[in-house]
Design an enzyme around this catalytic site. Structure first.
Site, PDB file in Angstrom:
ATOM      1  N   ASN A   1      -4.124   9.383  -6.875  1.00 35.82           N
ATOM      2  CA  ASN A   1      -2.835  10.423  -6.534  1.00 35.82           C
ATOM      3  C   ASN A   1      -1.540   9.730  -6.405  1.00 35.82           C
ATOM      4  O   ASN A   1      -0.629  10.099  -6.250  1.00 35.82           O
ATOM      5  CB  ASN A   1      -2.849  11.277  -5.531  1.00 35.82           C
ATOM      6  CG  ASN A   1      -3.943  12.458  -5.393  1.00 35.82           C
ATOM      7  OD1 ASN A   1      -4.154  13.006  -6.719  1.00 35.82           O
ATOM      8  ND2 ASN A   1      -5.057  12.274  -4.714  1.00 35.82           N
TER       9      ASN A   1
ATOM     10  N   VAL B   1      -9.346   4.708   3.577  1.00 37.68           N
ATOM     11  CA  VAL B   1     -10.596   4.713   3.124  1.00 37.68           C
ATOM     12  C   VAL B   1     -10.837   5.400   1.826  1.00 37.68           C
ATOM     13  O   VAL B   1     -10.307   6.494   1.696  1.00 37.68           O
ATOM     14  CB  VAL B   1     -11.677   5.048   4.051  1.00 37.68           C
ATOM     15  CG1 VAL B   1     -13.169   5.052   3.447  1.00 37.68           C
ATOM     16  CG2 VAL B   1     -11.791   4.121   5.267  1.00 37.68           C
TER      17      VAL B   1
ATOM     18  N   ASP C   1       0.871  -1.221   0.147  1.00 41.83           N
ATOM     19  CA  ASP C   1       0.046  -0.136  -0.176  1.00 41.83           C
ATOM     20  C   ASP C   1       0.976   1.000  -0.114  1.00 41.83           C
ATOM     21  O   ASP C   1       2.118   1.109   0.525  1.00 41.83           O
ATOM     22  CB  ASP C   1      -0.793  -0.136   1.272  1.00 41.83           C
ATOM     23  CG  ASP C   1      -1.620   1.349   1.536  1.00 41.83           C
ATOM     24  OD1 ASP C   1      -2.205   1.724   0.630  1.00 41.83           O
ATOM     25  OD2 ASP C   1      -1.629   1.743   2.612  1.00 41.83           O
TER      26      ASP C   1
ATOM     27  N   ASP D   1       0.025   4.977   0.673  1.00 45.19           N
ATOM     28  CA  ASP D   1      -0.291   6.136   1.894  1.00 45.19           C
ATOM     29  C   ASP D   1      -0.407   5.487   3.100  1.00 45.19           C
ATOM     30  O   ASP D   1      -0.866   4.626   3.404  1.00 45.19           O
ATOM     31  CB  ASP D   1      -1.475   6.664   1.442  1.00 45.19           C
ATOM     32  CG  ASP D   1      -1.700   7.401   0.184  1.00 45.19           C
ATOM     33  OD1 ASP D   1      -1.112   8.303  -0.059  1.00 45.19           O
ATOM     34  OD2 ASP D   1      -2.649   7.017  -0.643  1.00 45.19           O
TER      35      ASP D   1
END
Ligand code: BG6
Ligand code: MG
Length: 215
Positions: free
Chosen positions: A118, A47, A9, A11
């Site tokens: 992003n 989320v 992942d 972020d």
């Protein structure tokens, strides 16, 4: 069957972007006269964008038309990018580059599985893009975590079975997504996440043995 790829992942695992998402949501809620604490922010960590807004509207008892939702999401993302544009190599979390180099030098493949639109820009700003064989971002999938879609697509693009992939995730919704995809998961968080197979506070000093899992 051993682990042949590591899927990350982005972020909160590789880069300190969480803070900027938090600040942008806080600025938005301030426009509605509402406060937003870091503790409350825990509920929307990892989320998806629209789901985050729905949780916040419910939490803060704000009514909003569908058109207004689209507008505020655009506004929140512009603020997020305004903060995030200042991101550079120094925002990469401790131990990340070293661990990526270790994994690659051991011949494993690497991928990013993020539902953020992003993700690419953050990878470019931090100089991390070169470490990854595959990038799955918000533009590539329909369903947000905890749907397993982003991890399933990651395994497909890596040409591997899910059980050959280990995942590093910082949010509960992300851990659930990877588990539902049939992968082994290391939680990267201040506190343990029950559904994960292992737990570390960050990637600092990790060795290849972190990828040994009981079958
Ligand atoms: C996740 C972040 O990776 O992506 C969330 O942890 C964010 O905070 C979500 O809401 C969607 O990202 P974006 O950048 O498309 O709004
Ligand atoms: Mg995350």
């Amino acid at each position: 069957m051993g682990i042949k790829a590591v899927i990350f992942d982005l972020d909160g695992v590789l880069v300190k972007t969480d803070r900027y998402h938090y600040l942008a949501w806080k600025r938005l809620l301030a426009e509605y006269g509402k406060d937003f604490t870091e503790e409350e922010n825990e509920q929307i960590k990892g989320v998806a964008r629209i789901k985050s807004l729905e949780i916040l509207l419910d939490m803060k008892k704000i009514e909003m038309s569908e058109v207004e939702k689209i507008n505020v999401l655009r506004k929140k993302n512009n603020w997020y990018l305004e903060y995030a544009m200042k991101i550079d190599e120094d925002d990469v979390l401790p131990g990340v580059r070293e661990f990526l180099e270790l994994v690659k030098s051991n011949g494993l493949k690497t991928a990013i599985a993020s539902t953020s639109d992003n993700a690419y820009i953050i990878l470019e700003l931090t100089g991390l893009m070169k470490y990854f064989d595959v990038l799955i971002d918000g533009y590539r999938v329909k369903e947000a975590k905890p749907s397993p879609e982003v991890y399933r697509v990651g395994a497909l693009e890596l040409h591997l079975n899910p059980e050959e992939c280990a995942v590093f995730e910082d949010s509960r919704s992300g851990v659930l997504a990877a588990k539902r995809a049939g992968m082994k998961v290391v939680a990267v968080s201040d506190n343990p996440i029950d559904e994960a197979d292992k737990w570390v506070k960050n990637l600092e000093g990790l060795e290849m043995s972190i990828l040994d899992f009981e079958r």
